[in-house]
Design a protein around this motif. Structure first.
Motif, PDB file in Angstrom:
ATOM      1  N   HIS A  42     120.834 -23.147  18.822  1.00 53.62           N
ATOM      2  CA  HIS A  42     119.193 -22.957  18.239  1.00 53.62           C
ATOM      3  C   HIS A  42     119.279 -23.694  16.883  1.00 53.62           C
ATOM      4  N   SER A  43     120.250 -24.483  16.277  1.00 57.65           N
ATOM      5  CA  SER A  43     119.973 -25.227  15.292  1.00 57.65           C
ATOM      6  C   SER A  43     118.996 -26.428  15.748  1.00 57.65           C
ATOM      7  N   PHE A  44     119.412 -27.027  17.085  1.00 63.80           N
ATOM      8  CA  PHE A  44     118.338 -27.901  17.598  1.00 63.80           C
ATOM      9  C   PHE A  44     117.148 -27.614  17.831  1.00 63.80           C
ATOM     10  N   ALA A  45     117.215 -26.399  18.120  1.00 60.02           N
ATOM     11  CA  ALA A  45     115.591 -25.786  18.432  1.00 60.02           C
ATOM     12  C   ALA A  45     114.778 -25.360  17.136  1.00 60.02           C
ATOM     13  N   ALA A  46     115.728 -25.118  16.225  1.00 56.85           N
ATOM     14  CA  ALA A  46     115.064 -24.944  14.927  1.00 56.85           C
ATOM     15  C   ALA A  46     114.320 -26.204  14.228  1.00 56.85           C
ATOM     16  N   LEU A  47     115.021 -27.281  14.715  1.00 59.26           N
ATOM     17  CA  LEU A  47     114.220 -28.655  14.314  1.00 59.26           C
ATOM     18  C   LEU A  47     113.000 -28.835  15.159  1.00 59.26           C
ATOM     19  N   GLY A  48     112.575 -28.187  16.027  1.00 60.62           N
ATOM     20  CA  GLY A  48     111.429 -28.510  16.776  1.00 60.62           C
ATOM     21  C   GLY A  48     111.655 -29.042  18.230  1.00 60.62           C
ATOM     22  N   HIS A  49     112.885 -29.341  18.618  1.00 61.72           N
ATOM     23  CA  HIS A  49     113.302 -29.911  19.851  1.00 61.72           C
ATOM     24  C   HIS A  49     113.224 -28.989  20.856  1.00 61.72           C
ATOM     25  N   VAL A  50     113.194 -29.439  22.243  1.00 57.94           N
ATOM     26  CA  VAL A  50     113.353 -28.612  23.618  1.00 57.94           C
ATOM     27  C   VAL A  50     114.880 -28.604  23.857  1.00 57.94           C
ATOM     28  N   VAL A  51     115.272 -27.660  23.873  1.00 60.56           N
ATOM     29  CA  VAL A  51     117.122 -27.723  24.065  1.00 60.56           C
ATOM     30  C   VAL A  51     117.391 -27.038  25.216  1.00 60.56           C
ATOM     31  N   THR A  52     118.059 -27.414  26.137  1.00 61.83           N
ATOM     32  CA  THR A  52     118.761 -26.802  27.345  1.00 61.83           C
ATOM     33  C   THR A  52     120.169 -27.010  27.220  1.00 61.83           C
ATOM     34  N   MET A  53     120.874 -26.330  27.964  1.00 62.24           N
ATOM     35  CA  MET A  53     122.439 -26.275  27.919  1.00 62.24           C
ATOM     36  C   MET A  53     122.828 -25.877  29.251  1.00 62.24           C
ATOM     37  N   ASP A  54     124.129 -26.745  29.763  1.00 64.17           N
ATOM     38  CA  ASP A  54     124.617 -26.302  31.011  1.00 64.17           C
ATOM     39  C   ASP A  54     126.059 -27.020  31.000  1.00 64.17           C
ATOM     40  N   CYS A  55     126.964 -26.623  31.960  1.00 65.32           N
ATOM     41  CA  CYS A  55     128.183 -26.907  32.218  1.00 65.32           C
ATOM     42  C   CYS A  55     128.431 -28.181  33.050  1.00 65.32           C
ATOM     43  N   ARG A  56     128.738 -29.407  32.403  1.00 61.05           N
ATOM     44  CA  ARG A  56     129.536 -30.466  32.936  1.00 61.05           C
ATOM     45  C   ARG A  56     127.898 -31.283  33.840  1.00 61.05           C
ATOM     46  N   ARG A  57     126.859 -30.897  33.361  1.00 54.18           N
ATOM     47  CA  ARG A  57     125.680 -31.572  34.081  1.00 54.18           C
ATOM     48  C   ARG A  57     124.922 -32.172  33.246  1.00 54.18           C
ATOM     49  N   LEU A  58     124.567 -33.434  33.291  1.00 52.33           N
ATOM     50  CA  LEU A  58     123.770 -34.438  32.325  1.00 52.33           C
ATOM     51  C   LEU A  58     122.335 -34.190  32.668  1.00 52.33           C
ATOM     52  N   GLU A  59     121.473 -34.562  31.725  1.00 49.94           N
ATOM     53  CA  GLU A  59     120.092 -34.778  32.034  1.00 49.94           C
ATOM     54  C   GLU A  59     119.731 -36.153  31.893  1.00 49.94           C
ATOM     55  N   PRO A  60     119.134 -36.810  32.718  1.00 50.53           N
ATOM     56  CA  PRO A  60     118.437 -38.173  32.670  1.00 50.53           C
ATOM     57  C   PRO A  60     117.428 -38.462  31.694  1.00 50.53           C
ATOM     58  N   ARG A  61     116.604 -37.473  31.313  1.00 52.95           N
ATOM     59  CA  ARG A  61     115.443 -37.568  30.328  1.00 52.95           C
ATOM     60  C   ARG A  61     115.804 -36.773  29.049  1.00 52.95           C
ATOM     61  N   MET A  81     107.880 -34.375  20.011  1.00 47.65           N
ATOM     62  CA  MET A  81     109.077 -33.485  20.353  1.00 47.65           C
ATOM     63  C   MET A  81     109.905 -34.085  21.425  1.00 47.65           C
ATOM     64  N   SER A  82     111.169 -33.993  20.998  1.00 46.90           N
ATOM     65  CA  SER A  82     112.090 -34.589  21.855  1.00 46.90           C
ATOM     66  C   SER A  82     112.872 -33.576  22.831  1.00 46.90           C
ATOM     67  N   ARG A  83     113.569 -33.913  23.964  1.00 43.01           N
ATOM     68  CA  ARG A  83     114.602 -33.090  24.634  1.00 43.01           C
ATOM     69  C   ARG A  83     115.779 -33.278  24.275  1.00 43.01           C
ATOM     70  N   ILE A  84     116.760 -32.241  23.919  1.00 42.05           N
ATOM     71  CA  ILE A  84     118.235 -32.244  23.663  1.00 42.05           C
ATOM     72  C   ILE A  84     118.853 -31.463  24.858  1.00 42.05           C
ATOM     73  N   HIS A  85     119.638 -31.978  25.382  1.00 38.99           N
ATOM     74  CA  HIS A  85     120.567 -31.196  26.414  1.00 38.99           C
ATOM     75  C   HIS A  85     121.782 -31.336  25.941  1.00 38.99           C
ATOM     76  N   ILE A  86     122.364 -29.921  25.789  1.00 34.78           N
ATOM     77  CA  ILE A  86     123.958 -29.830  25.579  1.00 34.78           C
ATOM     78  C   ILE A  86     124.809 -29.460  26.728  1.00 34.78           C
ATOM     79  N   VAL A  87     125.779 -30.413  26.803  1.00 31.17           N
ATOM     80  CA  VAL A  87     126.665 -30.277  28.112  1.00 31.17           C
ATOM     81  C   VAL A  87     128.137 -29.969  27.534  1.00 31.17           C
TER      82      VAL A  87
END
Length: 307
Positions: free
Chosen positions: A28-47, A1-7
């Motif tokens: 929700h589309s990325f989550a439907a594929l089984g990924h852990v999904v987060t989202m924020d404005c103008r802030r990136l995730e290193p992992r 399971m991978s981590r997807i972060h929407i910026v």
């Protein structure tokens, strides 16, 4: 399971009426594929794999910093990218020249609603795919009012430019028209509540050189089983077939609106057909394709680094 972060790189809060459902759908589309999904404005995730939205709102400094960083990132853009510009804005041309080259060299993939944009980004050497948004349960918020209980004849939401303004003024003289612009800062659920009270949702083109129709308005309204009437399309977009009705180039839009206002049963039939068409769209296959492509490119980079 991978981590997807929407910026989200965008204007806030004015984008809510127009783009909130775009971001929610992608999440929700990325989550439907089984990924852990987060989202924020103008802030990136290193992992995480960062999905950047809003290319035209990235500054030169941000583009340079991303290109030189260790962040893993891709781009999903909902605007029309063609002729070496975003939305035909000359001030964005630098992105696609030598200054933006290092940024796109590190970009894992590019996603767009528009085939023209995909072709242009592919020509730049970025692995690119077109996607059309599909069914997202959280967007199905309509209360399904009876036609007799609807108190708005025509509802339009979006920017009002020199092309749309005179047409809206003409329509407003003939029926009960409600217009919401991004300046109204209307959250998705309030916008949808107004759409639910409306007999016709209006889709309009924009002033030249724009010639496309954004699919999310049609997809979002299909979730509500709302009837959408659109200005004739200038760009061939077969993926939009069945999602709305059009008036012809030689027809008076006011007369067409009057016809549809008097055809409640036919409006309902068309709206139900659009809902079914939307449910048949698969938004996940393009996401699988770009994620698999990105994973393959990552493995090749690791192998090359070891040799």
């Amino acid at each position: 399971m991978s981590r997807i972060h929407i910026v989200v790189f965008d204007r806030t809060p004015g984008w809510t009426i127009m783009k909130e459902d775009i971001y929610v759908s992608l999440f929700h589309s990325f989550a439907a594929l089984g990924h852990v999904v987060t989202m924020d404005c103008r802030r990136l995730e290193p992992r995480a794999l960062n999905i950047l939205i809003g290319l035209q709102y990235l500054s030169r400094a941000e583009v340079a910093e991303l290109a030189a960083s260790s962040y893993d990132y891709a781009v999903f853009d909902v605007e029309f990218i063609d002729d070496g510009m975003v939305n035909y804005k000359p001030e964005t041309a630098w992105l696609f020249g030598p200054e933006g080259r290092p940024f796109f060299d590190r970009c894992r993939f590019f996603l767009s609603y528009f085939a023209d944009s995909v072709r242009m980004m592919s020509d730049l050497g970025v692995f690119s795919r077109q996607m059309t948004p599909g069914y997202t349960p959280v967007l199905e918020t309509g209360s399904r009012l009876n036609d007799r209980d609807k108190d708005i004849d025509v509802f339009f939401f979006g920017n009002v430019d020199g092309h749309r303004r005179p047409l809206l003024a003409q329509i407003g003289k003939a029926c009960r028209l409600v217009v919401n612009t991004p300046a109204d800062i209307t959250p998705l659920f309030l916008r949808n509540a107004r759409a639910d009270r409306s007999r016709i949702i209006l889709s309009l083109g924009r002033a030249s050189p724009f010639h496309h129709i954004g699919p999310m308005r049609l997809i979002a309204m299909a979730h509500l089983r709302a009837f959408v009437l659109s200005e004739p399309a200038e760009l061939h977009q077969p993926e939009l077939a069945g999602l709305c009705s059009y008036w012809a180039h030689d027809q008076d839009p006011v007369e067409v609106i009057r016809f549809w206002l008097d055809a409640a049963d036919l409006r309902q039939t068309r709206a139900e057909a659009a809902y079914k068409r939307m449910r048949d769209i698969d938004p996940l296959a393009p996401l699988v394709a770009v994620l698999d492509g990105a994973a393959g490119a990552g493995r090749r980079r690791i192998a090359n680094a070891r040799t």
